[in-house]
Scaffold this active site. Structure first.
Site, PDB file in Angstrom:
ATOM      1  N   ASP A 187       0.867  -1.174   0.000  1.00  0.00           N
ATOM      2  CA  ASP A 187       0.000   0.000   0.000  1.00  0.00           C
ATOM      3  C   ASP A 187       0.907   1.228   0.000  1.00  0.00           C
ATOM      4  O   ASP A 187       2.068   1.178   0.416  1.00  0.00           O
ATOM      5  CB  ASP A 187      -0.954  -0.020   1.203  1.00  0.00           C
ATOM      6  N   TRP A 188       0.341   2.320  -0.456  1.00  0.00           N
ATOM      7  CA  TRP A 188       1.134   3.534  -0.728  1.00  0.00           C
ATOM      8  C   TRP A 188       1.765   4.071   0.568  1.00  0.00           C
ATOM      9  O   TRP A 188       1.079   4.558   1.453  1.00  0.00           O
ATOM     10  CB  TRP A 188       0.244   4.568  -1.387  1.00  0.00           C
TER      11      TRP A 188
END
Ligand code: BGC
Length: 756
Positions: free
Chosen positions: A261-262
């Site tokens: 995830d970012w």
């Protein structure tokens, strides 16, 4: 001659018997070619593929003409184009896309067919935007009614989430795009999502939280997986050996790629050795530091090769779209918009219909539409992915479009927009420092707006009162602090019902709201969701009776928040300080080439104990006999349905059998309607601890007026197994089970008892 013919026929027959390669195995088709490519790459070229190139892409191999991988959010429409280094709009005019109903609305259809069509729509539009991987579907179990991303997620039930998620994945991938299922795993709260350590026992994990992911990988063939932000049992998901290497790859046979995830990558060695392929975003860990680690002999180069192989498998499976062949016009297609409508019309849940106040009667000539939510757009807002839709039919617009001739519709907003954007996300201290925003959130009803609404209501035959949240209240990066109706909506409801007895509440929200104040005073209640660009038309078709409502709740509406398991057991909210959101703090500066933002005190980490075990959602309420406002699976229609002649195909089943339950389902009304039949199991003499009931199968059935159909539902006995912690494997408990067939988890119509 004859012998040859027989041999040939035998060969053909045997080939026919060859099992079809499992979905994951299909990804390995080009491994020989891929290995030959890997052999030609320098370490630097390989590592270049393991982190972001821009905010939404990672590098291919330019020297060999292997294209970059282009990602897009997901999950309810292809997100507008952002600038290369962030999420700010790139200002394009060709990047609009279909706004599909959000996850909770899709789940309320309980339709695998629609989930598949939805996936086809998403996948097709991603192709039109030149994207290779959709960051979705998002399938985390809705553990908390306040969860900030409840609107994106599907259900509190793993079977419903698994079946719809799998159809969604198949649709996306049949359209030629890869699905990146997220957020793996146990990302069930937004509060401190970047650091919270989830402590959960293995049985609960396997049976509840991992189930949807397992099915999407094994049966759906999902090509990509996004490890979540949080930790699970001590390790960040992006470097969690147990989740990524032992379970996902080892047990489930996953052959595709993992993408953090970012901002959710935390170390070089951890990520490299424990299962992460691509760091999004930035190159802090899987960039130069990884090259150094390989050179220093800390990470074997074969580990890098494995990552590149997994990425190239996806690259080979998804055709890259040349730039001059995409983004030529809006991505939104008429087919997708039709799907959005079909989903919306089957998602609307009729919660309450006292005196059959709905559908709107012919005698009703003047309708007062009250509440800002009748006109608020839901395609974007708050934090997180939204869609730039070519249009969005709001509820008010839908009512105007569909109103029969001679029906007058007047609108009053009654309450203001909620402008305290991110206020909750920023936490209580922020509110203290910004009294103007705190005042706005807690402001009393605006007297002039209230008076206008009451006057319209007094003068109308019927009032449609739009309540619920909006995209700033329910948002990524923070959970709601409560599920109360905001903006004085309860007070306004009382004022409206004082002047007109015919007030129908329409809830526009992604997650459940506390309706305990309005429920006793409103004869009709409808859950309308955030329902995509055709949502207003679908809602109006139902309210005017052009079609019968058929949505069913994918999660429980508790009487009060405190009843729900994590609150009742004091496991949420955790008492640690909230320091802002990891993603919000990081992403702007964490893209390659830019400086990394300070993390803030890394020690605000809290621990979320899942001590309710598998008793999530209705499993808790049923087992603990806690009354609810609206049960899981609840949803009324305009017609009554009959359930009859329920039979199981056998009295006793073995481990490899499939239980087949047949029954007659009838529409006893005078209009076509659809019903979602639900099959639960109850263990009569279970020695292992079990919830009172668990959903195992369901089917949406369309019936003409007066029609009866024979319906079959199937439960493979293997789906009745539990995770045996001692054996570290699935196990089947023998004994007597009751099969419960009904229209909702609290509306069981027929039962049959069988032995396992
Ligand atoms: C979200 C993901 C999303 C990613 C990229 C993250 O903050 O948790 O769901 O795909 O951002 O937008």
């Amino acid at each position: 001659m004859k012998k040859r013919y027989i041999l040939l026929s035998l060969a053909v027959l045997l080939a026919g018997c060859q099992p079809k390669p499992l979905p994951q195995e299909q990804l390995t088709r080009h491994d020989a070619e891929i290995n030959a490519i890997i052999a030609q790459l320098s370490l630097e070229e390989k590592v270049e593929m393991l982190h972001s190139k821009t905010n939404m892409s990672s590098e291919g191999v330019p020297r060999l003409n292997i294209q970059d991988i282009k990602y897009c959010d997901g999950p309810f429409g292809i997100r507008e184009e952002g600038v290369p280094n962030g999420f700010m709009s790139a200002g394009w005019t060709t990047d609009s896309a279909t706004y599909f109903p959000t996850g909770s609305a899709l789940a309320a259809t309980w339709s695998e067919d629609l989930a598949y069509q939805y996936g086809i729509g998403m996948g097709t539009e991603a192709r039109r935007r030149g994207k290779d991987i959709i960051l979705g579907p998002a399938v985390n179990i809705q553990r908390l009614p306040v969860g900030g991303r409840t609107y994106e997620y599907l259900s509190e039930d793993p079977v419903l989430a698994a079946m719809l998620g799998t159809s969604y994945v198949k649709g996306v991938q049949d359209a030629g795009t890869a699905a990146c299922i997220k957020h793996f795993a146990l990302n069930n709260q937004e509060m401190n999502r970047g650091s919270v350590n989830v402590v959960c026992d293995e049985r609960t994990m396997r049976e509840i939280y991992l189930k949807p992911f397992e099915v999407m990988v094994r049966k759906g063939g999902a090509m990509a997986v996004m490890p979540a932000y949080n930790k699970v049992n001590g390790d960040y998901c992006s470097e969690n050996e147990h989740l990524l290497n032992e379970i996902l790859r080892g047990e489930w046979g996953f052959k595709g790629m993992t993408v953090s995830d970012w901002g959710g990558t935390h170390s070089t060695m951890g990520a490299a050795l424990h299962g992460l392929d691509v760091q999004m975003t930035g190159d802090t860990y899987l960039g130069p530091a990884l090259i150094d680690s390989v050179k220093a002999g800390k990470v074997p180069e074969s580990v890098v090769d494995d990552k590149v192989r997994e990425i190239l498998r996806v690259r080979f499976a998804v055709e890259a779209i040349p730039e001059d062949k995409c983004n030529l016009e809006t991505a939104s297609t008429p087919e997708s918009r039709a799907t959005a409508y079909e989903v919306a019309r089957r998602s609307v849940v009729l919660l309450k219909n006292e005196g059959n106040i709905l559908p709107i009667k012919k005698e009703v000539k003047k309708i007062a539409v009250i509440g800002r939510n009748a006109t608020a757009l839901t395609q974007s807002g708050g934090m997180g992915a939204g869609v730039k839709a070519p249009y969005e039919i709001t509820p008010l617009q839908g009512l105007l479009n569909r109103a029969p001739e001679g029906v007058e519709i007047n609108y009053a907003p009654a309450y203001k927009d909620y402008l305290g954007m991110f206020a909750r996300w920023r936490g209580p201290q922020f509110l203290e420092e910004h009294p103007e925003i705190a005042a706005e959130i807690n402001a009393p009803a605006d007297p002039a707006m209230l008076a206008e609404a009451v006057a319209l209501a007094a003068d109308a035959d019927l009032v449609l009162y739009f309540i619920g949240t909006n995209k700033y209240i329910e948002t990524e990066g923070s959970d709601r602090t409560d599920i109360d109706l905001p903006l004085c909506q309860n007070i306004i409801a009382e004022a409206l019902t004082d002047v007109n007895p015919n007030v129908i509440g329409v809830v526009i929200s992604g997650g459940p709201c506390d309706l305990s104040t309005v429920e006793p005073i409103l004869p009709g209640l409808v859950q309308g969701w955030w329902n995509g660009l055709e949502g207003g038309n679908a809602l109006a078709d139902i309210l005017f009776g052009n079609i019968a409502p058929s949505g069913k709740l994918p999660f429980t509406f508790p009487v009060k928040l405190a009843d729900s398991p994590a609150y009742a057991l004091d496991n949420y909210p955790q008492k640690a300080e909230v320091e802002g959101d990891l993603f919000g703090n990081l992403y702007r500066q964490d893209v390659k080439g830019q400086k990394r933002a300070p993390m803030g005190p890394a020690h605000y980490a809290s621990t979320a104990y899942y001590s309710e075990g598998p008793l999530v959602g209705y499993r808790w309420f049923d087992t603990k006999s806690v009354p609810v406002l609206y049960a899981f699976g609840h949803g009324l229609s305009y017609v009554p349905f009959s359930y009859a002649d329920m039979k199981a195909n056998k009295a006793s089943y073995g481990a490899d059998d499939v239980i087949k339950v047949k029954f007659r389902l009838g529409n006893q009304g005078s209009m076509p309607a659809e019903e979602v039949a639900q099959l639960y199991v109850h263990r009569v003499d279970g020695q292992v601890s079990w919830p009172v009931k668990e959903l195992k199968a369901f089917r949406r059935v369309a019936l003409a007026a007066g029609e009866t159909k024979t319906v079959t539902l199937e439960i493979p006995v293997s789906e009745l197994r539990y995770w045996d912690e001692a054996a570290n494997d699935w196990a089947l408990e023998h004994g007597t089970i009751e099969l419960l067939l009904g229209s909702a988890s609290d509306d069981i119509r027929q039962t049959v008892t069988v032995k396992i």
